[in-house]
Design an enzyme around this catalytic site. Structure first.
Site, PDB file in Angstrom:
ATOM      1  N   HIS A 141       0.828  -1.213   0.000  1.00  0.00           N
ATOM      2  CA  HIS A 141       0.000   0.000   0.000  1.00  0.00           C
ATOM      3  C   HIS A 141       0.857   1.255   0.000  1.00  0.00           C
ATOM      4  O   HIS A 141       0.366   2.339   0.294  1.00  0.00           O
ATOM      5  CB  HIS A 141      -0.947   0.014   1.208  1.00  0.00           C
ATOM      6  CG  HIS A 141      -1.637  -1.299   1.427  1.00  0.00           C
ATOM      7  ND1 HIS A 141      -1.137  -2.265   2.274  1.00  0.00           N
ATOM      8  CD2 HIS A 141      -2.754  -1.818   0.873  1.00  0.00           C
ATOM      9  CE1 HIS A 141      -1.926  -3.343   2.242  1.00  0.00           C
ATOM     10  NE2 HIS A 141      -2.909  -3.100   1.401  1.00  0.00           N
TER      11      HIS A 141
HETATM   12 FE1  FES Z   1       0.200  -1.953   3.767  1.00  0.00          FE
HETATM   13 FE2  FES Z   1       2.834  -2.362   4.014  1.00  0.00          FE
HETATM   14  S1  FES Z   1       1.839  -0.607   3.274  1.00  0.00           S
HETATM   15  S2  FES Z   1       1.211  -3.730   4.433  1.00  0.00           S
END
Ligand code: FES
Length: 134
Positions: free
Chosen positions: A98
């Site tokens: 993410h």
């Molecule tokens: Fe979501 Fe690493 S940014 S698990």
């Protein structure tokens, strides 16, 4: 226990202990300097670089070696780093799940992860050997 001399400067070792990933990064002098120059108060999870190191047997610190958990503090993906050719915007690690960026001390700098990559409980058995304790 791991011999930390095996890791090349600028690279890292990745190990699994009890099914949990850990990073042992052999930092370059530029990476050490970058970690030390950060204004700690400005960080999402304020911690100095030295707070994230364990002392050598003689009580001094070896900033070339950084030991962290290899689980992103957002939802637990394993970030990419030097071996994968992507260290994120702050030169440490990047979590592609993410988009979390960690700096050369493993501190969260950008993205959804709320916390720094945790530093495990570990100790130096000698100057070249560390023991990670779960
Ligand atoms: Fe979501 Fe690493 S940014 S698990």
């Amino acid at each position: 226990e791991m011999c930390i001399r095996d890791g090349p400067e600028g690279g890292e070792m990745r190990v699994l202990i009890g099914g949990m990933p850990f990073f042992i990064r052999h930092r370059t002098s530029v990476e050490i300097e970058a970690a030390a120059l950060v204004n700690v108060e400005s960080l999402p999870d304020p911690q100095s670089d030295e707070e994230r190191l364990s002392p050598l047997p003689d009580g001094s610190f070896n900033p070339a070696i950084l030991v962290t958990s290899g689980s992103c503090t957002h939802l637990g993906c394993i970030p990419v780093g030097p071996a994968q050719g992507d260290m994120g915007d702050y030169g440490g690690w990047y979590c592609p799940c993410h988009g979390s960026h960690y700096d050369t001390s493993g501190r969260i700098r950008k993205g959804p992860a709320p916390k720094n990559l945790p530093v495990p409980n570990y100790e130096y058995v000698s100057n070249a050997i560390i023991r990670i304790k779960l």
